[in-house]
Design an enzyme around this catalytic site. Sequence first.
Site, short mmCIF file in Angstrom:
data_model
loop_
_atom_site.label_atom_id
_atom_site.label_comp_id
_atom_site.label_asym_id
_atom_site.label_seq_id
_atom_site.Cartn_x
_atom_site.Cartn_y
_atom_site.Cartn_z
CE LYS A 133 -3.84 1.89 2.79
NZ LYS A 133 -4.66 1.63 4.01
CB SER A 163 -7.77 3.60 3.24
OG SER A 163 -6.91 3.04 4.23
CB SER A 170 -8.21 0.79 6.31
OG SER A 170 -8.91 2.00 6.39
#
Length: 534
Positions: free
Chosen positions: A126, A206, A230
């Site tokens: 990420k 996210s 997330s």
Amino acid sequence: MKRRSVTALAAALLVAPLLAGAPGQRAEAAADGTTGLAQRAGSSPVAGLDLDTVTIPELQRRMARGSLTSSALTRAYLRRIEAIDPKLHAVLRTSPTALRQAAASDARHRRGTVRGPLDGIPVLLKDNVNTRDMPTTAGSFALAVRPPDADAVLVGRLRAAGAVILGKANLSEWANFRAAKPTSGWSAMGGQTNNPYVLDRNPCGSSSGSAAALAASLAQVAIGTETDGSIVCPAGMNGVVGHKPSLGVVSRSGVVPISAEQDTAGPMARNVTDAVLTLSVLSGRDTVRAGGPGLTDAAMHPGGLRGKRIGLWRLPSLGPEVDAVMTRAADRLRGAGAQVVDVTLPYQERLAALEFPALLSEFHRDIDAYLATRSGPRNLAALVEFNRTHPAERTCFAGQELFEQALSAPSTTDPRYRAMRAELKDLSRRSIDETLAAHDLDAIASPTNPPAWTTDCARGDNDVIPSSTPAAVGGYPSLSVPAGSVGELPVGLLLMAGDRQDAELLSLGALVERRLAAWRAPRYLPSVPSGTAR
């Protein structure tokens, strides 16, 4: 308990088929669901290898035999990214050194000096996880000036284990902590990540790109981060596995923060096997709870579902279709001998009232400390001004209300804040601990997510999903595994357990994953009728 090495863990998993899911069922599902897009990319770009269903132990066996190289595997994933990602926008960038990393792994395999189960395995990060050789932007142009000076601690662990850092995944900008009504999966740097199952639907956030990339088989595993939901929500909404570890099991050093009291990175994968192996590297140890079973033991002796007691927290607010998925999942678990009882977790309204104000104070403290280490805005006030003066940061939604509220939030030295955080920790842990004890449970299960909503920048997310909050606020582990679908759209089953019970939870999750056998390949549909799901 004697600490076991990562190599011992890999050896254990090689002979522990219970953690390997149900490859035959997965292959059948993939054959039924693959569309022309995936076929053109090649579901088996390496001879005899199906990237949708293969596990890390199988890859390592092939590498040990010499029938597969990390270079070939890495090239296969790079080709899939080139073919499929233009539809998804899940991968922000690939590493220019990925093939060199793979070649170094191949040399270690030839010499017999393999560093562990992730040696030669392509991993996506990420893009809020620091890498010294690639930009780390949290999706914002504010951090795009130059890469960080050093890798995050978890990246150092991956490199030391021989993993191939394949690239960086898109995310919800600033991990969805900027605007009051954000759109998950959108960042100024990467645009909008799409859900591989239905492209106009949202991937949740996210860790949007990490989950969507895994669903499309663009990497073997990925790293996500979570403050509240997330990791697990994108995993559920994209039909993959996501593990939020207990707080402190994985170092957060070098990860763009929201709150040191809740932030953690964790593994995302297409099966629990790969999540276990990745966590063993990220944590730097096999034992994640002193005196308790290590991950190796969980792999070697996962037991069966017979006699396991699972509390089902149904969350009817997510709708009757999701509740029907939960009912079918509970029936399948009961059919394997598990006892499933309905439960309701206490204190949830109070947790919802307290969490956001506490996070505002923590974000101001922690983002200021992080920005001071980077080129670009040096504190939150400067970041707010950057967004005001850069139109590219407002192409989907313009708001930065959370940034502005954080600027005026009480300091983390304020007694009001300290009282909030103390009450949050107490009530969140009690909500899980008291429920486990009252019903003599091994774990609590709940729906991870509703069916994916249509992505809409003007409206923002439709994502009131309370299931992740107790474990996230309390710092306890949670794990999402595929549970079923509403039409084309995946729904996950979220499992929660007590503090540092990651090994026990992963062991149980492997059994649940195998019994539910709910994974299926995405079909990359442009849209579905609006009545299919909200």
